[in-house]
Motif scaffolding. Structure first.
Motif, PDB file in Angstrom:
ATOM      1  N   LEU A   1      97.228  95.699  48.375  1.00 33.28           N
ATOM      2  CA  LEU A   1      97.260  95.029  47.080  1.00 33.28           C
ATOM      3  C   LEU A   1      98.267  93.884  47.085  1.00 33.28           C
ATOM      4  O   LEU A   1      98.014  92.816  46.512  1.00 33.28           O
ATOM      5  CB  LEU A   1      97.612  96.032  45.984  1.00 33.28           C
ATOM      6  N   LEU A   2      99.401  94.094  47.722  1.00 38.52           N
ATOM      7  CA  LEU A   2     100.414  93.037  47.786  1.00 38.52           C
ATOM      8  C   LEU A   2      99.901  91.837  48.569  1.00 38.52           C
ATOM      9  O   LEU A   2     100.148  90.684  48.197  1.00 38.52           O
ATOM     10  CB  LEU A   2     101.688  93.585  48.428  1.00 38.52           C
ATOM     11  N   ALA A   3      99.156  92.098  49.642  1.00 34.51           N
ATOM     12  CA  ALA A   3      98.628  90.995  50.454  1.00 34.51           C
ATOM     13  C   ALA A   3      97.630  90.158  49.665  1.00 34.51           C
ATOM     14  O   ALA A   3      97.691  88.921  49.683  1.00 34.51           O
ATOM     15  CB  ALA A   3      97.982  91.558  51.719  1.00 34.51           C
ATOM     16  N   ILE A   4      96.703  90.806  48.955  1.00 29.63           N
ATOM     17  CA  ILE A   4      95.709  90.035  48.198  1.00 29.63           C
ATOM     18  C   ILE A   4      96.362  89.347  47.011  1.00 29.63           C
ATOM     19  O   ILE A   4      95.940  88.252  46.606  1.00 29.63           O
ATOM     20  CB  ILE A   4      94.536  90.938  47.745  1.00 29.63           C
ATOM     21  N   TYR A   5      97.406  89.959  46.448  1.00 30.06           N
ATOM     22  CA  TYR A   5      98.109  89.331  45.326  1.00 30.06           C
ATOM     23  C   TYR A   5      98.816  88.053  45.789  1.00 30.06           C
ATOM     24  O   TYR A   5      98.759  87.022  45.111  1.00 30.06           O
ATOM     25  CB  TYR A   5      99.119  90.317  44.742  1.00 30.06           C
ATOM     26  N   ALA A   6      99.457  88.115  46.959  1.00 36.61           N
ATOM     27  CA  ALA A   6     100.125  86.928  47.496  1.00 36.61           C
ATOM     28  C   ALA A   6      99.110  85.858  47.875  1.00 36.61           C
ATOM     29  O   ALA A   6      99.337  84.658  47.649  1.00 36.61           O
ATOM     30  CB  ALA A   6     100.977  87.313  48.695  1.00 36.61           C
ATOM     31  N   PHE A   7      97.979  86.271  48.457  1.00 34.22           N
ATOM     32  CA  PHE A   7      96.934  85.313  48.816  1.00 34.22           C
ATOM     33  C   PHE A   7      96.365  84.638  47.573  1.00 34.22           C
ATOM     34  O   PHE A   7      96.117  83.426  47.561  1.00 34.22           O
ATOM     35  CB  PHE A   7      95.835  86.042  49.585  1.00 34.22           C
ATOM     36  N   SER A   8      96.180  85.420  46.529  1.00 37.73           N
ATOM     37  CA  SER A   8      95.709  84.860  45.260  1.00 37.73           C
ATOM     38  C   SER A   8      96.721  83.863  44.702  1.00 37.73           C
ATOM     39  O   SER A   8      96.343  82.807  44.177  1.00 37.73           O
ATOM     40  CB  SER A   8      95.466  85.991  44.261  1.00 37.73           C
ATOM     41  N   ALA A   9      98.005  84.189  44.807  1.00 40.82           N
ATOM     42  CA  ALA A   9      99.052  83.280  44.330  1.00 40.82           C
ATOM     43  C   ALA A   9      99.038  81.971  45.117  1.00 40.82           C
ATOM     44  O   ALA A   9      99.242  80.890  44.549  1.00 40.82           O
ATOM     45  CB  ALA A   9     100.416  83.954  44.442  1.00 40.82           C
ATOM     46  N   VAL A  10      98.800  82.059  46.414  1.00 39.32           N
ATOM     47  CA  VAL A  10      98.730  80.851  47.252  1.00 39.32           C
ATOM     48  C   VAL A  10      97.622  79.921  46.770  1.00 39.32           C
ATOM     49  O   VAL A  10      97.824  78.705  46.610  1.00 39.32           O
ATOM     50  CB  VAL A  10      98.511  81.246  48.729  1.00 39.32           C
ATOM     51  N   ILE A  11      96.443  80.478  46.510  1.00 41.27           N
ATOM     52  CA  ILE A  11      95.317  79.648  46.057  1.00 41.27           C
ATOM     53  C   ILE A  11      95.597  79.054  44.683  1.00 41.27           C
ATOM     54  O   ILE A  11      95.295  77.882  44.427  1.00 41.27           O
ATOM     55  CB  ILE A  11      94.022  80.484  46.044  1.00 41.27           C
TER      56      ILE A  11
END
Length: 344
Positions: free
Chosen positions: A233-243
Motif C-alpha cells: 500500500l505504501l508503494a502504490i501510495y508513493a507512486f500515486s503521489a509521484v504522478i
C-alpha cells in the motif's frame, strides 16, 4: 507406488495454476482495439483542434491527476480527500526550480515527482498503517490544509496570495517553445500523460496489481495469504503521489504561474468528481471523466457563467440516481442491437 501416484499431481497443480495466471495476466496486459482508437483520437485532436489546445492541455493534466487518485482508490481501496497536496507540491517545486535552478521542463518535472514521492512516503505510514477509512479522509484533508497554510505563510518563498512570480520555462528539448496558443504545451502534456498511463497500466496488470486488488477486497485475507499489505500500500501510495506531483508540475510549466489555488480544497474535490463521472477502478475512467468534466464545465460556463456549478451538480445527481451500471450498459445494449440487426 501410492506415494508416487499422489505426489505428481500435488507438484503439478501449483505449476498449472501459475501458468494459467501468467496467461491471464498476459491477456489483460494486451492493448485492446478500443484503447488504440482512444489514443489515436487523442493524437488526432492535436491536428484537428488547433484552436482548443489550451483546453485540451487542461484535460490532459486533469486526466493524469485523476489517474493518480484512481490508483489508490480504485485499485488499493485507500480513500483520500487531500490528494491535491501532492498536486500542489509538484506545482510549487516546478515553479521554484525554474526560478532558482533551471528552466528546463524535464528537470522541473523530475524534481516535482521526487518531492511529491517523498511526501507520499513520509505521510503514507501514518495514513495506511494507523488509520481507518474515515480517519484517512480527515487526515489527508488535514495534510492538504497544513500545506496550504504553510505556502501562504512562507510568502518569501512561494509568493503567498500573490502567487509565484517570474516562472520562465525554457524551450522543450531546446527546440520547442511554449507559445500562447498552447501547441507545445498540449503535445508535451499528452506525451507525458501517455507515458505515465502505460507505466500505470503495466503496474495494475502485473502480479503486484493483482495483490493490490486482493488487499482492496479483503486486507485480512490478503495478509493471511502472505501478501505484505503495508509495504504494498505504501508503494502504490508513493507512486500515486509521484504522478500527482507531475500533473501539478505540468500545470505550472504550461501556464508559467503558480498560486495557492493549486493547494485549495477544490482541487481534491474536482478530481473526485472526475472519477465519479468516469468510473473508479478503471484507468481510462480518470481520462474519460476528465474529458467529460472539462467539456461540461466549459459548456455550462458559456451557457450560464454564474450557475455552471448548479448544472454540474445536477449531472452528478442524475448519475448517482440512475446508477453507473445502467449508464454503462446503455451503449453496450445499442451495439448489441446494431449487430443483431446487421445479421438479419
Amino acid at each position: 507406488m501410492t506415494d508416487t501416484t499422489f505426489a505428481t499431481p500435488l507438484r503439478a497443480e501449483p505449476a498449472g495454476i501459475e501458468r494459467r495466471a501468467a496467461r491471464d495476466l498476459l491477456r489483460r496486459s494486451r492493448c485492446k482495439p478500443a484503447e488504440i482508437l482512444f489514443w489515436l483520437a487523442a493524437a488526432a485532436s492535436f491536428f484537428l483542434l488547433p484552436d482548443r489546445h489550451l483546453l485540451l492541455s487542461e484535460i490532459a493534466i486533469l486526466g493524469l491527476f485523476a489517474l493518480s487518485l484512481d490508483l489508490i482508490i480504485g485499485y488499493a481501496g485507500v480513500v483520500s480527500l487531500g490528494h491535491g497536496a501532492f498536486f500542489g507540491l509538484g506545482a510549487y517545486v516546478a515553479g521554484l526550480t525554474s526560478i532558482h535552478l533551471t528552466g528546463e521542463p524535464l528537470a522541473g518535472l523530475a524534481l516535482a515527482a521526487l518531492a511529491a514521492g517523498l511526501l507520499g512516503l513520509l505521510t503514507g505510514p501514518l495514513l495506511l498503517l494507523r488509520a481507518s477509512d474515515l480517519t484517512r479522509l480527515m487526515v489527508t484533508l488535514g495534510i492538504a490544509m497544513l500545506l496550504l497554510e504553510a505556502a501562504n505563510r512562507a510568502a518569501w518563498l512561494t509568493g503567498g496570495a500573490d502567487g509565484l512570480q517570474g516562472v520562465m520555462i525554457d524551450p522543450l528539448l531546446g527546440c520547442f517553445e511554449f507559445d500562447l496558443f498552447g501547441t507545445t504545451a498540449y503535445a508535451y502534456c499528452l506525451i507525458v500523460t501517455f507515458v505515465l498511463f502505460l507505466i500505470a497500466r503495466r503496474v495494475v496488470t502485473s502480479p503486484y496489481g493483482l495483490s493490490l486488488r486482493a488487499i482492496r477486497d479483503n486486507a485480512l485475507r490478503a495478509r493471511s495469504m502472505g501478501i505484505p499489505v503495508g509495504p504494498r500500500l505504501l508503494a502504490i501510495y508513493a507512486f500515486s503521489a509521484v504522478i500527482a506531483g507531475i500533473a501539478g508540475a505540468l500545470l505550472t510549466q504550461t501556464t508559467m504561474f503558480v498560486s495557492l489555488d493549486v493547494l485549495a480544497f477544490h482541487r481534491s474535490a474536482d478530481v473526485l468528481l472526475v472519477l465519479v463521472l468516469g468510473g473508479v477502478g478503471y484507468l481510462y475512467g480518470g481520462l474519460i471523466g476528465a474529458i467529460a468534466f472539462k467539456l461540461l464545465q466549459d459548456g455550462f460556463s458559456a451557457l450560464t457563467p454564474q450557475y455552471w456549478m448548479f448544472w454540474m451538480g445536477l449531472v452528478l445527481l442524475v448519475i448517482v440516481l440512475i446508477g453507473r451500471d445502467r449508464i454503462d450498459a446503455l451503449p453496450r445494449a445499442i451495439l448489441r442491437r446494431i449487430r443483431k440487426e446487421g445479421r438479419v
